[in-house]
Design a protein around this motif. Structure first.
Motif, mmCIF file in Angstrom:
data_model
loop_
_atom_site.group_PDB
_atom_site.id
_atom_site.type_symbol
_atom_site.label_atom_id
_atom_site.label_comp_id
_atom_site.label_asym_id
_atom_site.label_seq_id
_atom_site.Cartn_x
_atom_site.Cartn_y
_atom_site.Cartn_z
ATOM 1 N N UNK A 104 0.818 -1.208 0.000
ATOM 2 C CA UNK A 104 0.000 0.000 0.000
ATOM 3 C C UNK A 104 0.855 1.262 0.000
ATOM 4 N N UNK A 105 1.967 1.222 0.723
ATOM 5 C CA UNK A 105 2.868 2.363 0.801
ATOM 6 C C UNK A 105 4.232 1.883 1.237
ATOM 7 N N UNK A 106 5.249 2.647 0.895
ATOM 8 C CA UNK A 106 6.607 2.291 1.265
ATOM 9 C C UNK A 106 7.444 3.563 1.325
ATOM 10 N N UNK A 107 8.310 3.656 2.333
ATOM 11 C CA UNK A 107 9.097 4.862 2.447
ATOM 12 C C UNK A 107 10.218 4.742 3.456
ATOM 13 N N UNK A 108 10.850 5.889 3.719
ATOM 14 C CA UNK A 108 11.974 5.974 4.641
ATOM 15 C C UNK A 108 11.708 7.026 5.707
ATOM 16 N N UNK A 109 12.100 6.704 6.926
ATOM 17 C CA UNK A 109 12.107 7.635 8.039
ATOM 18 C C UNK A 109 13.520 7.665 8.615
ATOM 19 N N UNK A 110 13.808 8.674 9.416
ATOM 20 C CA UNK A 110 15.125 8.746 10.034
ATOM 21 C C UNK A 110 15.024 9.330 11.425
ATOM 22 N N UNK A 111 16.015 9.003 12.234
ATOM 23 C CA UNK A 111 16.089 9.533 13.584
ATOM 24 C C UNK A 111 17.535 9.877 13.903
ATOM 25 N N UNK A 112 17.774 11.148 14.166
ATOM 26 C CA UNK A 112 19.095 11.633 14.534
ATOM 27 C C UNK A 112 19.211 11.685 16.053
ATOM 28 N N UNK A 113 20.433 11.673 16.581
ATOM 29 C CA UNK A 113 20.611 11.749 18.031
ATOM 30 C C UNK A 113 19.932 12.976 18.621
ATOM 31 N N UNK B 233 24.219 16.623 3.728
ATOM 32 C CA UNK B 233 24.665 17.574 4.728
ATOM 33 C C UNK B 233 24.920 16.845 6.047
ATOM 34 N N UNK B 234 25.747 17.424 6.918
ATOM 35 C CA UNK B 234 25.933 16.810 8.234
ATOM 36 C C UNK B 234 24.620 16.606 8.984
ATOM 37 N N UNK B 235 23.644 17.479 8.751
ATOM 38 C CA UNK B 235 22.345 17.357 9.397
ATOM 39 C C UNK B 235 21.571 16.128 8.946
ATOM 40 N N UNK B 236 21.997 15.491 7.857
ATOM 41 C CA UNK B 236 21.358 14.266 7.387
ATOM 42 C C UNK B 236 21.828 13.036 8.154
ATOM 43 N N UNK B 237 22.830 13.198 8.992
ATOM 44 C CA UNK B 237 23.334 12.085 9.783
ATOM 45 C C UNK B 237 22.237 11.545 10.694
ATOM 46 N N UNK B 238 21.949 10.265 10.558
ATOM 47 C CA UNK B 238 20.866 9.649 11.318
ATOM 48 C C UNK B 238 20.842 8.159 11.033
ATOM 49 N N UNK B 239 20.029 7.459 11.797
ATOM 50 C CA UNK B 239 19.680 6.089 11.466
ATOM 51 C C UNK B 239 18.441 6.140 10.593
ATOM 52 N N UNK B 240 18.522 5.533 9.436
ATOM 53 C CA UNK B 240 17.424 5.541 8.484
ATOM 54 C C UNK B 240 16.674 4.213 8.545
#
Length: 121
Positions: free
Chosen positions: A32-41, A88-95
């Motif tokens: 139905x849907x598929x995507x990406x999320x992320x969480x930075x410290x 960018x450095x701000x993209x650093x996260x667990x995806x």
């Protein structure tokens, strides 16, 4: 028993690119849907990009990644790709890959284990 396998993360310098892949496996008869999320410290989980496949299909990007990230998929392989440019450095996260997938147990949200993306010089 839907499983999501993530790959493509790692270390990249600012301005560089990475391509993430998420392969869905199991007895899936519909996505139905598929995507990406992320969480930075120190931050909450946020939407990166998601594609709603049903009802004609639409793609939505998080405001912070618009113009830099592109979502695509290979339906024959049940695989979602996230092309990340101008990192960018701000993209650093667990995806985390996410899929709303339907199987014999019904339709449910499924999550990958997460993959680290680090943008640093």
């Amino acid at each position: 028993q839907v499983q999501l396998s993530e790959s493509g993360g790692g270390l990249v310098q600012p301005g560089g690119s990475l391509r993430l892949a998420c392969a869905a496996s199991g007895s899936i008869y519909r996505l139905n849907a598929m995507g990406w999320y992320r969480q930075a410290p120190g931050k909450q989980r946020e939407l990166v990009a998601v594609e709603v496949i049903v009802s004609g299909g639409t793609t939505t990007y998080g405001y912070s990644v618009q113009g830099r990230f592109t979502l695509s998929r290979d339906n024959s392989k049940n695989t979602l790709y996230l092309q990340m440019n101008s990192l960018k450095p701000e993209d650093t996260a667990v995806y985390y890959c996410n899929a709303d997938a339907c199987s014999g147990n019904g339709c449910h949200a499924h999550w990958g284990q997460g993959i680290q993306v680090t943008v640093s010089s």
